[in-house]
Design a protein around this motif. Structure first.
Motif, PDB file in Angstrom:
ATOM      1  N   GLN A  46     -27.235 -85.721  91.984  1.00  0.00           N
ATOM      2  CA  GLN A  46     -26.372 -86.784  92.479  1.00  0.00           C
ATOM      3  C   GLN A  46     -25.031 -86.795  91.748  1.00  0.00           C
ATOM      4  O   GLN A  46     -24.001 -87.055  92.352  1.00  0.00           O
ATOM      5  N   ILE A  47     -25.055 -86.512  90.467  1.00  0.00           N
ATOM      6  CA  ILE A  47     -23.821 -86.479  89.686  1.00  0.00           C
ATOM      7  C   ILE A  47     -22.909 -85.370  90.208  1.00  0.00           C
ATOM      8  O   ILE A  47     -21.703 -85.560  90.347  1.00  0.00           O
ATOM      9  N   LEU A  48     -23.461 -84.223  90.525  1.00  0.00           N
ATOM     10  CA  LEU A  48     -22.683 -83.107  91.057  1.00  0.00           C
ATOM     11  C   LEU A  48     -22.046 -83.468  92.396  1.00  0.00           C
ATOM     12  O   LEU A  48     -20.886 -83.144  92.648  1.00  0.00           O
ATOM     13  N   SER A  49     -22.774 -84.177  93.239  1.00  0.00           N
ATOM     14  CA  SER A  49     -22.221 -84.563  94.543  1.00  0.00           C
ATOM     15  C   SER A  49     -21.128 -85.609  94.422  1.00  0.00           C
ATOM     16  O   SER A  49     -20.304 -85.770  95.316  1.00  0.00           O
ATOM     17  N   ILE A  50     -21.087 -86.318  93.295  1.00  0.00           N
ATOM     18  CA  ILE A  50     -20.032 -87.302  93.067  1.00  0.00           C
ATOM     19  C   ILE A  50     -18.822 -86.646  92.402  1.00  0.00           C
ATOM     20  O   ILE A  50     -17.680 -86.906  92.767  1.00  0.00           O
ATOM     21  N   VAL A  51     -19.059 -85.787  91.436  1.00  0.00           N
ATOM     22  CA  VAL A  51     -17.983 -85.184  90.653  1.00  0.00           C
ATOM     23  C   VAL A  51     -17.275 -84.070  91.426  1.00  0.00           C
ATOM     24  O   VAL A  51     -16.059 -83.911  91.311  1.00  0.00           O
ATOM     25  N   LEU A  52     -17.983 -83.302  92.216  1.00  0.00           N
ATOM     26  CA  LEU A  52     -17.404 -82.158  92.918  1.00  0.00           C
ATOM     27  C   LEU A  52     -16.244 -82.549  93.839  1.00  0.00           C
ATOM     28  O   LEU A  52     -15.194 -81.903  93.784  1.00  0.00           O
ATOM     29  N   PRO A  53     -16.342 -83.592  94.662  1.00  0.00           N
ATOM     30  CA  PRO A  53     -15.180 -83.953  95.495  1.00  0.00           C
ATOM     31  C   PRO A  53     -13.942 -84.351  94.677  1.00  0.00           C
ATOM     32  O   PRO A  53     -12.828 -84.000  95.032  1.00  0.00           O
ATOM     33  N   PHE A  54     -14.152 -85.045  93.555  1.00  0.00           N
ATOM     34  CA  PHE A  54     -13.021 -85.417  92.705  1.00  0.00           C
ATOM     35  C   PHE A  54     -12.383 -84.185  92.066  1.00  0.00           C
ATOM     36  O   PHE A  54     -11.159 -84.094  91.957  1.00  0.00           O
ATOM     37  N   ALA A  55     -13.209 -83.239  91.646  1.00  0.00           N
ATOM     38  CA  ALA A  55     -12.688 -82.011  91.067  1.00  0.00           C
ATOM     39  C   ALA A  55     -11.899 -81.214  92.110  1.00  0.00           C
ATOM     40  O   ALA A  55     -10.825 -80.675  91.816  1.00  0.00           O
TER      41      ALA A  55
END
Length: 90
Positions: free
Chosen positions: A2-11
């Motif tokens: 879940q953290i990856l799915s949140i951080v990836l769009p911001f990155a």
């Protein structure tokens, strides 16, 4: 995950913003600073206020422009110069 799915769009958004906004601005600033440091006597320039003139004296932080046939002199900071007018010799 879940953290990856949140951080990836911001990155991805940061990466896109970097290439579209930050990198071109750095290139423009570098080119402008090179132009300012290469100013010499007898160069024709345009100030940010739209005044055209020929450089007659170059100092550390300012230049003196001659702006008309009457030889009007203006003292302008180097950051007040917008562009250098290129004269093409034929």
């Amino acid at each position: 995950m879940q953290i990856l799915s949140i951080v990836l769009p911001f990155a991805l958004m940061f990466g896109i913003m970097y290439f579209l906004l930050i990198l071109p601005e750095k290139k423009r600033n570098k080119k402008y600073n090179e132009m300012i440091s290469s100013l010499e006597k007898n160069d024709e320039v345009v100030t940010r206020g739209g005044i055209m003139g020929k450089i007659i004296i170059v100092e550390d932080n300012y230049i003196i422009l001659e702006t008309s046939a009457e030889r009007t002199k203006l003292k302008v900071t180097k950051n007040g110069i917008a562009t250098k007018v290129n004269k093409e010799t034929e």
